[in-house]
Write a protein that holds these residues in place. Structure first.
Motif, mmCIF file in Angstrom:
data_model
loop_
_atom_site.group_PDB
_atom_site.id
_atom_site.type_symbol
_atom_site.label_atom_id
_atom_site.label_comp_id
_atom_site.label_asym_id
_atom_site.label_seq_id
_atom_site.Cartn_x
_atom_site.Cartn_y
_atom_site.Cartn_z
ATOM 1 N N THR A 1 0.849 -1.185 0.000
ATOM 2 C CA THR A 1 0.000 0.000 0.000
ATOM 3 C C THR A 1 0.888 1.239 0.000
ATOM 4 O O THR A 1 1.755 1.383 0.860
ATOM 5 C CB THR A 1 -0.912 0.021 1.245
ATOM 6 O OG1 THR A 1 -1.766 -1.125 1.213
ATOM 7 C CG2 THR A 1 -1.752 1.293 1.273
ATOM 8 N N ARG B 1 -3.113 11.354 5.550
ATOM 9 C CA ARG B 1 -3.700 10.306 6.380
ATOM 10 C C ARG B 1 -3.459 10.608 7.858
ATOM 11 O O ARG B 1 -2.366 11.053 8.241
ATOM 12 C CB ARG B 1 -3.075 8.957 6.053
ATOM 13 C CG ARG B 1 -3.204 8.544 4.598
ATOM 14 C CD ARG B 1 -4.496 7.838 4.335
ATOM 15 N NE ARG B 1 -4.518 7.285 2.990
ATOM 16 C CZ ARG B 1 -5.472 6.502 2.528
ATOM 17 N NH1 ARG B 1 -6.489 6.180 3.310
ATOM 18 N NH2 ARG B 1 -5.421 6.024 1.300
ATOM 19 N N ILE C 1 -5.220 0.841 8.204
ATOM 20 C CA ILE C 1 -4.654 0.235 6.994
ATOM 21 C C ILE C 1 -3.726 -0.910 7.376
ATOM 22 O O ILE C 1 -3.746 -1.986 6.770
ATOM 23 C CB ILE C 1 -3.906 1.293 6.161
ATOM 24 C CG1 ILE C 1 -4.897 2.301 5.578
ATOM 25 C CG2 ILE C 1 -3.104 0.636 5.035
ATOM 26 C CD1 ILE C 1 -4.233 3.495 4.917
#
Length: 250
Positions: free
Chosen positions: A198, A206, A214
């Motif tokens: 990712t 974020r 995540i």
């Protein structure tokens, strides 16, 4: 761990360096190679891995006086070395190398091995890199032996050689390259990581809670790669200052 154990190691390493003609300057050991190049040895110490153990690593570098004098003027700060690498990458295995010193044990073989490594591999590196023209060649080739700083040092070398305009061309090429925001496919290809990575870019904004979420939902073997501004199409303001100062050179 006794507070005297690290001091003992430092003292013995100092003795080894002195035997090779190095003198300590702040945190590194220095020795002139010629009128312009200075050989440097830096030692790192890791004490957190195992109780009673100290792991020592060595960084080998070369400092070019004329290059760093101009670099300091253009970047408005000084560096510790122009080019260098961890000694393990100069050895046949081409991998990170450190020596394990154990408290209350006979560590003479580790000291002997360090001495051999410096004499065999560090000195071969100093001999190869003492010629600034060889350093210039590596820069122009963007050779893997050069870890960083190409976009600054290549223009500096062109200027020293009386070819400032070629330096400006090198700067323009660097800015064009840095300014291109890489695709996720390009980032994955560069690090050799498959689709289970990712990517979070510097401007994704974020929150720490979102990143933790995540992380919790990563697939088996998955990972997160954070891409900073300098690798995501944004030119470092410090580099732009370097460029501004470079163009002012007579």
């Amino acid at each position: 761990m006794s507070k005297y154990f690290r001091k003992e190691i430092e003292t013995n390493l100092h003795t080894i360096c002195m035997q090779f003609g190095f003198k300590k300057k702040e945190y590194v050991f220095c020795k002139p190679i010629n009128e312009n190049a200075i050989a440097r040895l830096g030692f790192g110490f890791a004490t957190h891995q195992y109780k009673g153990h100290i792991f020592v690593n060595i960084f080998v570098s070369v400092f070019y006086k004329n290059v760093e004098e101009l670099h300091s003027k253009l970047m408005e700060y000084s560096t510790n070395g122009t080019i260098g690498m961890q000694i393990g990458y100069l050895m046949p295995e081409k991998t990170y190398k450190e020596w394990d010193f154990v408290e209350n044990s006979d560590n003479m073989s580790a000291y002997a091995d360090i001495k051999y490594a410096i004499e065999t591999y560090a000195f071969a590196y100093f001999e190869k890199m003492k010629d600034i023209d060889f350093f210039f060649k590596l820069m122009k080739e963007r050779n893997r032996e050069v870890l960083c700083g190409i976009d600054k040092y290549l223009p500096i070398l062109y200027y020293i050689k009386g070819e400032k305009e070629k330096g400006i061309i090198a700067i323009e090429e660097a800015i064009e390259r840095i300014s291109k925001r890489p695709t996720e496919e390009a980032i994955r290809a560069k690090v050799g990581n498959p689709q289970n990575m990712t990517i979070i870019r510097y401007d994704d904004k974020r929150t720490s809670e979102e990143i933790k979420e995540i992380e919790k939902n990563l697939p088996p073997g998955g990972s997160i790669m954070f891409v900073g501004a300098g690798y995501d199409g944004v030119v470092d303001p410090m580099y732009l200052k370097f460029v501004e100062n470079y163009k002012k050179l007579e």
